[in-house]
Structures are given as C-alpha cells and as structure tokens.
Design a protein around this motif. Structure first.
Motif, PDB file in Angstrom:
ATOM      1  N   UNK A 200       5.634  -8.572  -4.612  1.00 47.78           N
ATOM      2  CA  UNK A 200       7.229  -8.682  -4.231  1.00 47.78           C
ATOM      3  C   UNK A 200       7.796  -7.340  -3.970  1.00 47.78           C
ATOM      4  N   UNK A 201       7.389  -6.135  -4.555  1.00 47.84           N
ATOM      5  CA  UNK A 201       8.017  -4.985  -4.431  1.00 47.84           C
ATOM      6  C   UNK A 201       7.484  -4.320  -3.031  1.00 47.84           C
ATOM      7  N   UNK A 202       6.324  -4.763  -2.900  1.00 51.17           N
ATOM      8  CA  UNK A 202       6.044  -4.283  -1.607  1.00 51.17           C
ATOM      9  C   UNK A 202       6.605  -5.007  -0.353  1.00 51.17           C
ATOM     10  N   UNK A 203       6.893  -6.056  -0.547  1.00 54.40           N
ATOM     11  CA  UNK A 203       7.857  -6.983   0.598  1.00 54.40           C
ATOM     12  C   UNK A 203       9.056  -6.286   0.632  1.00 54.40           C
ATOM     13  N   UNK A 204       9.768  -6.031  -0.463  1.00 50.77           N
ATOM     14  CA  UNK A 204      11.307  -5.657  -0.203  1.00 50.77           C
ATOM     15  C   UNK A 204      11.164  -4.428   0.283  1.00 50.77           C
ATOM     16  N   UNK A 205      10.209  -3.237   0.164  1.00 48.17           N
ATOM     17  CA  UNK A 205      10.257  -1.784   0.619  1.00 48.17           C
ATOM     18  C   UNK A 205       9.429  -1.900   2.248  1.00 48.17           C
TER      19      UNK A 205
END
Length: 665
Positions: A200-205
C-alpha cells in the motif's frame, strides 16, 4: 536394587504416550490396526475413540485411493520408515471432505530379531503453514508482474517524451524499490500483513496512477495521489463509493471491460485510449495508458482489480503533430515530384525517399557509386565536379541527363547541402533531385520557336525588301513599268504573310493572358465554310466538298470559328498536296454539332498525333521543314475550348487525316 516394581505396564506406557500434544498413534499388523492414538491424532483424523482397534482403512475409509494405506503395508512388511513434508491428505472432518497438509512419519518398531511388531505414527498439521506459503508466493508473483508493468510503462514514457524525464526517473526509483521489496518478500515466511502494508505504501508513492478495486462490490480499497490527479477527483470522494460512482463518465465504456477481467481473470491492457473525464467541472478529452490487472485470492478467484494508469495526452498530441507534419511534407514532396536523398560520404550508403526511385527508374535503393552509373556518360564529369565543389562550398548543384539505360533523354536537377561533424569533416549530403525534362523541352521549344520565328519573319520581309528595292530602281524606267504590278502583288503577299505570323503571335499572347473575348452570334455554319473554302480551292486547285447539315445555324464567335476552319483547310492543302478532294462534313448529335475536314494525303504517324495541338509543334511529313510557327492548331484548340467544345484528329499513315471539332448547340 530391584526397580521392576516401578516399571510401567504396556498399557500405562501407551497412556503416557497418548498424553502428548504431538499427534501420535501406534498401529499393528499389515492392515495398520490402530492399537493406540492420543487425542491430538484423534482430532487430526476428525474421529472419536471408536476407531481404536479398527484397521486404518475401516477407521478412515476416505483414505482409499490415497497412498497412506499402501505405505503402512510397506513399512510393516519391509521394516522401512516413511516420512513426508507438506503432504496432502483428504480427510472427512466435521462431515466434510477437506484437504489438509502434514509433516508425518511411519516408523517400524522391531523386536530383537528385527521383525516389525508395531508402527509408530506421528503427524503434524501444517495446513496453515502451507497456505501461508502459497499466499506469499502469489503475492510475490503479483508484485513481480506489477514491477514488470511499471518498468515497461517507465520505458515507454522515457522514449516517448522528453518532458516526462522527471517521471521516468521516479519510475526507475520505484522499480528499484519494487525489486528490493521482491527480494525482501522472498526472504520472509509469515508476515502477510507487513507485506500488504508495504505494498500500500508503494501504491501511494508511485508516480503513476494506481487504484485498487474490490472485485465483489467495485469499492475502491486504495488509491494514490497520482490517480486522484488523473481523474480530477478529491480523495474524500473515494471513500465508500464504487469506482463507477466516482467516474461515471467512463462507466459506459469501461465497466464491461472491468467486469470481463473479473470474470475471466485475463488482464486488460489499454494503450493511448481516448477518454473524456470531468475534471474540475470541465469535460476534457485525454489519452491514457492503463492496465486492469486481476488480483487472486487463495481460492484462485479474482478478489481485486489493480488499475495502473498514466496520462499520455501530451505525448500523443506531440506525436500526431509530428505525423501530420511528416504527412504534409510527404504530400508536398509527392506533389512537387521531388526525390530526396541522404548520402553517407564515408560509406557511400544512400537513403532515398519521395520520387527518387521513380525519377531514376529504380526498384532498389542505390549507393553513391551506383548513382554515378545512372548519369549519362557525357555528364558524369559535371556531376563529379559539382560534388567536389560541394565539399568546398557546402552546397551541391548540377543538371545532367540520365543514362540511356535509365530513363534515357531525361534531365534531372540535383541540389543539396553538405553536413559536417564537430571536426568540420563532411559526413553527409542531404538534398533533392527533380525531373526537369519538361523544363528542358520547354527551353528547347522556346529556342526552336525563336529560330523558326526569325526565319519565318525574315523570309517575307526579305522578299518585301527585294520588291521595294527593285521598284525603286525601275520607277524612272518606263520600259520596265510592266513589272511594277507584279512587284506590288509580291509585296502585298509578303505583308500578308507577316500579318498572319504577327496575328498568330498576338493570339497566343491574348490566350495566355485570357484576353480573347468571344463575340457570339447566330450564323449558318455551311455558309461560313463556303466563304473560307472558295479562295482556298481557287488558289490551291483542290476540290472542297461540303456535306451534311447545310442549313444548320449555330451560336458562336463567327470570326474565331473562321480561324479554325481556315487552319484545318490550309493544313489539308499544305500537308496533302496530292489529295484532289477535301471533304468538309457537318453532322449533329444530341445537342452538339461536329465539323470534320478530311484529306487523302499521307496521314500522320501515331506517335506525333498526341503533340499536334501542343504550342510550337510542327509536323514535318515530307522530310523538309514546313512553314509556320507551330501555333495554328494550338490556337484552334484554345478557341474551341473557350466555346465549351472539343477538338481532335483521326489519322492513319497512307490513308489521310480527319481533323474535327465539336461545339454545343
């Protein structure tokens, strides 16, 4: 000291073993009769203690067709140990046949003689561990696929538009981060929650738009800022809303597509799709590259759709402008009949385009050396000198004929510019080639016309001058006065000849300037033919026969039609002197009248007929240069054309010629 009183009986020993938490059982005989089993093993089997004393096949009939009963027989008969890891077993538990995974061991218990008298059965239920590892592997594969798609998107964006260089760098960083994440995920065993958090963090970034959509209800689970910017919606709108409630303008086209991905599990890749999005209250047409990628659960069903999208509007518009510019350039080059060449001066390799191959009558791409062979041998030095001079001045220009084997008798004009490298060394010549055959022919026609006009004007003027000089000599000699009328007649003919030539020149000039006006009136065509034919038949001693519609009245410029008929009859007299009769026929067809003049002379070769109405063209049928400027039939065609009619010739060598014109009534 005797400790035998403290030793456990066999039953007590079995009871102690059954107290352990590790599933264990003791089997005897080839049929694997259950001698003892602890509660843990009973739970694994999903049975109760009524199985004690039964064979394994009777206690667990669902094992039929599975390898375990045969394994027990082999352990009993051969005294070998069997063990397995992550071994699937189908057991009926809670009334339902289910698949479990075990780490197990079948160990033979032997007496002093080595004969097996019992089998110790131990097992550990590792079903949860197996499924966790499976889910982990699926997640790794999904992340790997996502990584590959992001890498492909990154490469495409970098190659397409320099303005997206910053995004390209971010994609490379994300790709590296995904690679590190993949390596990390491969090293972990059971931390699915942490993996999801990192994902999810990768999606945001991610610098590209990413949206995670639940497959069951199409609710948005996760969305990053890049996707919010792409669709022009605030983040709060994504909470508790389906994707098509958020972007309803795209639902009609793409909802069926997403449903198809959910149903089939086949990803959908879209390249440069044109989508109308409402952003900040305004409808905008944008171009998007995106992917609908199915995400699978442990039951092999699609549980979510991962949407990866990036706007490529600027790139598409820029490419289309380039394509339009190239198309315009190609159309301009084709319309102008220009050939384009690019010659590498070091290798001699050539790249050609436009009409180059057509001009040189080629089917394959030439090189520097082969181009030279296409030039006429007498003009190759001109080309060589021009190329040498181009290396000095930076500009190429020459005109030359083509070799007889390659469009012989054709002229070309080559122009180009020399391109230099950083060391000021000539590397390439980029230029154009144009077929100037028509231009050269026109130049030749003009030169011929000047020569012919000079000759045609000089002859009557010389005759007039001679007549005037002779009259001047004999004017005071009465005995020679009888010659004066003849000299006056000769002078008048010379003046009339000059007037005809000058009138032809003036008519051509007026035609070029569209200065000829038609003064139309009604007149009987046969009467005009008679008026023209009478003096010609008397002078030339030809019998001119007029047939057809002798009372037909037409509406045209009588003076200009007179010019056409006079030209037809004069040509018949000039080029068919042996034809005793000349026929003039007048016919009607629908709303048109056709007048034809037929002689019985030598006829006109077929190859010359196509040029008869060209300006300055003259037919030399006898082998001697005929008189005239080669303008008569050209003027006739212009006159008939301005009347809305047509003109032509029918001729066959040895059978005479028929010149005709057709006018609307």
């Amino acid at each position: 000291m005797d400790n035998s009183a403290h030793l456990l009986t066999d039953k007590q020993l079995i009871d102690v073993l059954c107290m352990g938490h590790q599933p264990m059982a003791v089997h005897v005989s080839e049929d694997a009769v259950i001698q003892a089993a602890n509660d843990a093993m009973i739970n694994v089997w999903g049975k109760d203690r009524s199985v004690i004393g039964k064979s394994l096949e009777d206690a667990l009939p669902e094992l039929k067709g599975q390898p375990f009963i045969d394994m027990f027989k082999q352990v009993w008969n051969e005294g070998v140990t069997f063990s397995g890891t992550d071994t699937p077993a189908n057991l009926i538990v809670d009334g339902e046949l289910q698949t479990f995974y075990f780490d197990f061991e079948y160990r033979p218990i032997k007496d002093a003689s080595g004969k097996t008298y019992a089998i110790l059965h131990s097992a550990t239920d590792v079903t949860e561990r197996y499924h966790s590892r499976f889910r982990e592997q699926r997640l790794i594969e999904e992340l790997t696929a996502t990584n590959e798609e992001l890498t492909a998107s990154n490469e495409e964006v970098r190659a397409s538009n320099e303005e997206l260089a910053a995004i390209n760098e971010e994609l490379q960083a994300i790709t590296e981060e995904l690679r590190l994440s993949e390596e990390f995920l491969q090293n972990i065993n059971n931390d699915l929650k942490a993996s999801e958090t990192r994902f999810r963090q990768l999606i945001k970034q991610a610098p590209v738009g990413i949206c995670l959509i639940n497959a069951d209800d199409l609710m948005v689970q996760e969305v990053n800022d890049a996707y919010l910017q792409l669709v022009g919606r605030p983040r709060e709108l994504f909470e508790n809303h389906t994707i098509w409630e958020i972007v309803p303008e795209a639902a009609q086209t793409y909802a069926p597509v997403m449903n198809g991905v959910i149903e089939t599990g086949i990803a959908f890749n879209a390249r440069e799709h044109r989508v109308t999005l409402t952003r900040e209250g305004t409808d905008e047409d944008v171009f998007i590259n995106f992917v609908y990628d199915p995400i699978y659960g442990h039951d092999e069903k699609v549980t979510a759709i991962l949407v990866i999208a990036i706007e490529v509007t600027d790139m598409v518009i820029a490419r289309k402008k380039i394509e339009e510019a190239e198309q315009r350039s190609r159309l301009a080059v084709d319309a102008a009949g220009i050939g384009i060449f690019d010659i590498d001066l070091e290798t001699g390799a050539a790249v050609v385009a436009g009409k180059f191959n057509e001009i040189f009558d080629l089917e394959t791409v030439p090189n520097q050396d082969s181009i030279e062979t296409l030039i006429h041998p007498d003009d190759r030095q001109i080309r060589a000198t021009a190329h040498t001079e181009a290396l000095r001045t930076g500009h190429l220009f020459y005109e030359a004929r083509l070799s007889p084997e390659n469009n012989g008798a054709h002229w070309i004009r080559a122009q180009g510019k020399v391109l230099y490298n950083d060391n000021n060394k000539a590397e390439r010549i980029l230029g154009t080639v144009l077929d100037i055959t028509a231009y050269k022919e026109l130049q030749q026609q003009k030169d011929d016309f000047i020569s012919i006009a000079s000759h045609e004007l000089k002859t009557p003027i010389t005759s007039l001058k001679a007549s005037l000089q002779l009259m001047d000599r004999i004017k005071d000699k009465p005995e020679q006065n009888a010659m004066i009328p003849k000299l006056i007649m000769q002078s008048r003919k010379s003046v009339e000849r000059v007037s005809v030539l000058v009138e032809d020149l003036l008519n051509v000039s007026r035609l070029q300037q569209s200065d000829i006006r038609l003064n139309k009136s009604n007149f009987i065509l046969s009467q005009l033919v008679n008026a023209v034919a009478n003096p010609i038949s008397i002078t030339a001693k030809h019998r001119i026969i007029i047939t057809g519609e002798l009372e037909l009245q037409i509406f045209a410029d009588e003076h200009r039609i007179d010019q056409v008929i006079t030209n037809f009859l004069n040509n018949a007299v000039k080029y068919a002197p042996s034809s005793e009769t000349i026929e003039v026929d007048i016919t009607t067809d629908s709303d048109f009248v056709t007048l034809s003049v037929t002689d019985h002379g030598p006829g006109i070769p077929l190859e010359k007929q196509a040029h008869l109405f060209d300006r300055y063209y003259r037919v030399d049928q006898s082998g001697h240069q005929g008189s005239g400027l080669g303008l008569g039939l050209y003027i006739c065609e212009e006159i008939i054309g301005r009347h809305g009619g047509s003109i032509g010739v029918i001729s066959q060598e040895g059978e005479g010629s028929t010149f005709w014109f057709r006018l609307p009534l």
